[in-house]
Write a protein that holds these residues in place. Structure first.
Motif, PDB file in Angstrom:
ATOM      1  N   PRO A   1      25.060 -27.174  23.529  1.00 15.94           N
ATOM      2  CA  PRO A   1      23.843 -27.367  22.304  1.00 15.94           C
ATOM      3  C   PRO A   1      23.549 -26.007  21.972  1.00 15.94           C
ATOM      4  O   PRO A   1      23.507 -24.917  22.566  1.00 15.94           O
ATOM      5  CB  PRO A   1      22.687 -27.945  23.355  1.00 15.94           C
ATOM      6  N   VAL A   2      23.060 -25.989  20.546  1.00 15.67           N
ATOM      7  CA  VAL A   2      22.620 -24.625  19.909  1.00 15.67           C
ATOM      8  C   VAL A   2      20.997 -24.933  20.016  1.00 15.67           C
ATOM      9  O   VAL A   2      20.561 -25.563  19.497  1.00 15.67           O
ATOM     10  CB  VAL A   2      23.021 -24.866  18.549  1.00 15.67           C
ATOM     11  N   THR A   3      20.516 -24.032  21.150  1.00 11.53           N
ATOM     12  CA  THR A   3      18.976 -24.135  21.507  1.00 11.53           C
ATOM     13  C   THR A   3      18.248 -22.829  21.158  1.00 11.53           C
ATOM     14  O   THR A   3      16.839 -22.917  21.228  1.00 11.53           O
ATOM     15  CB  THR A   3      19.014 -24.577  22.839  1.00 11.53           C
ATOM     16  N   THR A   4      18.885 -21.696  20.892  1.00 13.93           N
ATOM     17  CA  THR A   4      18.227 -20.322  20.896  1.00 13.93           C
ATOM     18  C   THR A   4      18.339 -19.717  19.540  1.00 13.93           C
ATOM     19  O   THR A   4      19.644 -20.031  18.933  1.00 13.93           O
ATOM     20  CB  THR A   4      18.724 -19.428  21.934  1.00 13.93           C
ATOM     21  N   THR A   5      17.551 -18.861  19.057  1.00 10.59           N
ATOM     22  CA  THR A   5      17.522 -18.360  17.728  1.00 10.59           C
ATOM     23  C   THR A   5      18.988 -17.463  17.717  1.00 10.59           C
ATOM     24  O   THR A   5      19.505 -17.371  16.674  1.00 10.59           O
ATOM     25  CB  THR A   5      16.414 -17.441  17.566  1.00 10.59           C
TER      26      THR A   5
ATOM     27  N   THR B   1      11.464 -30.059  16.603  1.00 12.82           N
ATOM     28  CA  THR B   1      11.990 -28.731  16.658  1.00 12.82           C
ATOM     29  C   THR B   1      13.211 -28.607  15.605  1.00 12.82           C
ATOM     30  O   THR B   1      14.122 -29.606  15.613  1.00 12.82           O
ATOM     31  CB  THR B   1      12.193 -28.050  18.076  1.00 12.82           C
ATOM     32  N   ALA B   2      13.399 -27.187  15.491  1.00 12.89           N
ATOM     33  CA  ALA B   2      14.645 -26.787  14.872  1.00 12.89           C
ATOM     34  C   ALA B   2      15.985 -27.174  15.596  1.00 12.89           C
ATOM     35  O   ALA B   2      17.089 -27.896  14.957  1.00 12.89           O
ATOM     36  CB  ALA B   2      14.737 -25.522  14.404  1.00 12.89           C
ATOM     37  N   ALA B   3      15.871 -26.933  16.912  1.00 10.84           N
ATOM     38  CA  ALA B   3      17.024 -27.349  18.019  1.00 10.84           C
ATOM     39  C   ALA B   3      17.372 -28.816  17.936  1.00 10.84           C
ATOM     40  O   ALA B   3      18.558 -29.320  17.715  1.00 10.84           O
ATOM     41  CB  ALA B   3      16.744 -26.879  19.139  1.00 10.84           C
TER      42      ALA B   3
ATOM     43  N   ASP C   1       2.978 -26.354  13.653  1.00 13.42           N
ATOM     44  CA  ASP C   1       2.264 -26.987  14.611  1.00 13.42           C
ATOM     45  C   ASP C   1       3.061 -27.295  16.022  1.00 13.42           C
ATOM     46  O   ASP C   1       3.831 -28.347  15.945  1.00 13.42           O
ATOM     47  CB  ASP C   1       1.612 -28.404  13.920  1.00 13.42           C
ATOM     48  N   THR C   2       2.823 -26.627  16.950  1.00 10.99           N
ATOM     49  CA  THR C   2       3.542 -26.778  18.425  1.00 10.99           C
ATOM     50  C   THR C   2       3.237 -28.110  19.013  1.00 10.99           C
ATOM     51  O   THR C   2       3.726 -28.529  20.005  1.00 10.99           O
ATOM     52  CB  THR C   2       3.556 -25.594  19.202  1.00 10.99           C
ATOM     53  N   THR C   3       2.204 -28.876  18.647  1.00 19.31           N
ATOM     54  CA  THR C   3       1.787 -29.992  19.323  1.00 19.31           C
ATOM     55  C   THR C   3       2.505 -31.291  19.017  1.00 19.31           C
ATOM     56  O   THR C   3       2.198 -32.200  19.372  1.00 19.31           O
ATOM     57  CB  THR C   3       0.255 -30.301  19.289  1.00 19.31           C
TER      58      THR C   3
ATOM     59  N   ILE D   1      11.410 -24.387   6.668  1.00 18.18           N
ATOM     60  CA  ILE D   1      10.859 -25.209   5.669  1.00 18.18           C
ATOM     61  C   ILE D   1      10.932 -26.704   5.849  1.00 18.18           C
ATOM     62  O   ILE D   1      10.024 -27.461   5.779  1.00 18.18           O
ATOM     63  CB  ILE D   1      11.483 -24.862   4.327  1.00 18.18           C
ATOM     64  N   HIS D   2      12.312 -27.026   6.154  1.00 14.21           N
ATOM     65  CA  HIS D   2      12.551 -28.368   6.826  1.00 14.21           C
ATOM     66  C   HIS D   2      11.677 -28.914   7.906  1.00 14.21           C
ATOM     67  O   HIS D   2      11.071 -30.060   7.823  1.00 14.21           O
ATOM     68  CB  HIS D   2      14.039 -28.533   7.141  1.00 14.21           C
ATOM     69  N   VAL D   3      11.519 -28.144   8.855  1.00 20.84           N
ATOM     70  CA  VAL D   3      10.984 -28.649  10.070  1.00 20.84           C
ATOM     71  C   VAL D   3       9.514 -28.760   9.880  1.00 20.84           C
ATOM     72  O   VAL D   3       8.914 -29.830  10.431  1.00 20.84           O
ATOM     73  CB  VAL D   3      11.129 -27.613  11.174  1.00 20.84           C
ATOM     74  N   ASN D   4       8.857 -28.038   8.998  1.00 22.23           N
ATOM     75  CA  ASN D   4       7.623 -27.813   8.708  1.00 22.23           C
ATOM     76  C   ASN D   4       7.150 -28.828   7.702  1.00 22.23           C
ATOM     77  O   ASN D   4       6.070 -28.903   6.988  1.00 22.23           O
ATOM     78  CB  ASN D   4       6.953 -26.555   8.809  1.00 22.23           C
TER      79      ASN D   4
END
Length: 321
Positions: A174-178, A133-135, A127-129, A208-211
């Motif tokens: 920062p670690v911001t990309t896949t 985020t993982a970052a 859910d992007t709303t 799993i954690h983020v969601n």
């Protein structure tokens, strides 16, 4: 560029058969996705039947092309099932279907950040709303918390080394990309099973954690049982052992009589009855389906039928009874 595979609904016919759809029944598809299971359910419903579908991904909801007055589609995660059911004015249903986990379109859309196959922002939210985020998680969490997430949700034996590498790197940038995360994991993990990318387990764990996927699954199961009619079916498809373990234990515990202290003066007829019965054995995709859809290989479907009334202990307001 995306090399997306056409979306194929896993265990489509098996799941709908397991629901035992009645033409005039009311059903819930708790994971609408791109509507594969919902379409098959609607095909079996009569004019008075009803289907309530949920999905936490706003893109899936927006992409819905099913024009059918019997279908109500809501943008909610299934952990909010009781709230959505109450808002829809539904008292009880004949069946609940849950197809757990990430969908193929989510994996194959590079910009979502679910896969290390694409260089994209490290998002991973279904859910992007809303939500973190993982970052954002990796920017703030300590080594201990990152280690626990990767170890518990990814079953990664190099979790500490990966977490240590992430924290050391973020002190410089920062670690911001896949791509950045995948490269760090590959540096930290020196050995891996043949054919598996070293980043696979870490990406799975962060998703799993983020969601909050396991938490949402644990929340929805008792809610689903509470709204099922006597004789109603609960059908759950899982793609990961951690998910399947939750479902297996839930169904097993409710299919067993309540445990009472030993030596109570009770006859067997006086013992509490099981709350549900298991229907058949776990179902897996056949060779033909796996040949056309390799992602079906890990799918496991479990089915249970409710035997007695609302005794699970979760009311429709979402709290303990």
């Amino acid at each position: 560029m995306s090399s997306a595979l056409p979306h194929q609904t896993v265990l489509l016919q098996e799941a709908v058969e397991a629901l035992d759809v009645k033409p005039s029944g009311t059903y819930i598809d708790g994971t609408f996705g791109y509507g594969g299971h919902s379409r098959a359910i609607l095909e079996r419903l009569g004019p008075s039947g009803r289907l309530l579908a949920l999905d936490r991904d706003p893109k899936a909801v927006a992409a819905n092309e099913i024009d059918d007055q019997r279908l109500t589609l809501a943008h909610h995660h299934f952990g909010e099932l009781a709230v959505v059911v109450r808002q829809a004015g539904i008292d009880a249903v004949d069946g609940v279907l849950l197809d757990i986990g990430v969908s193929s379109p989510q994996l194959d859309e590079g910009g979502r950040g679910f896969s290390f196959r694409f260089d994209a922002p490290l998002d991973m939210r279904m859910d992007t709303t809303q939500g973190e985020t993982a970052a954002s998680f990796l920017a703030l969490a300590g080594i201990k918390e990152i280690t626990e997430v990767i170890r518990n949700y990814g079953e990664e034996r190099f979790a500490f080394q990966i977490a240590k590498k992430i924290v050391a790197t973020r002190s410089e940038r920062p670690v911001t990309t896949t791509s950045e995360l995948a490269a760090l994991v590959r540096e930290a993990v020196r050995t891996r099973e043949p054919g598996q990318d070293p980043a696979t387990r870490t990406f799975q764990a962060l998703r799993i954690h983020v969601n909050q996927e396991l938490d949402q699954l644990a929340l929805v199961l008792p809610q689903a049982m509470d709204i099922l009619k006597c004789g109603g079916r609960l059908v759950v498809i899982c793609f990961h052992s951690l998910e399947d373990r939750i479902v297996k234990r839930f169904m097993r515990d409710l299919a067993s009589p309540d445990r009472l202290p030993k030596n109570l003066p009770l006859r067997s007829a006086d013992l509490p009855s099981p709350r549900l019965r298991l229907v058949g054995k776990p179902v897996k995709a056949g060779a033909a389906e796996i040949a056309t859809n390799p992602r079906a290989r890990s799918a496991v479907m479990r089915v249970a039928e409710k035997l007695i009334g609302n005794t699970v202990g979760i009311n429709l307001a979402g709290g303990r009874a």
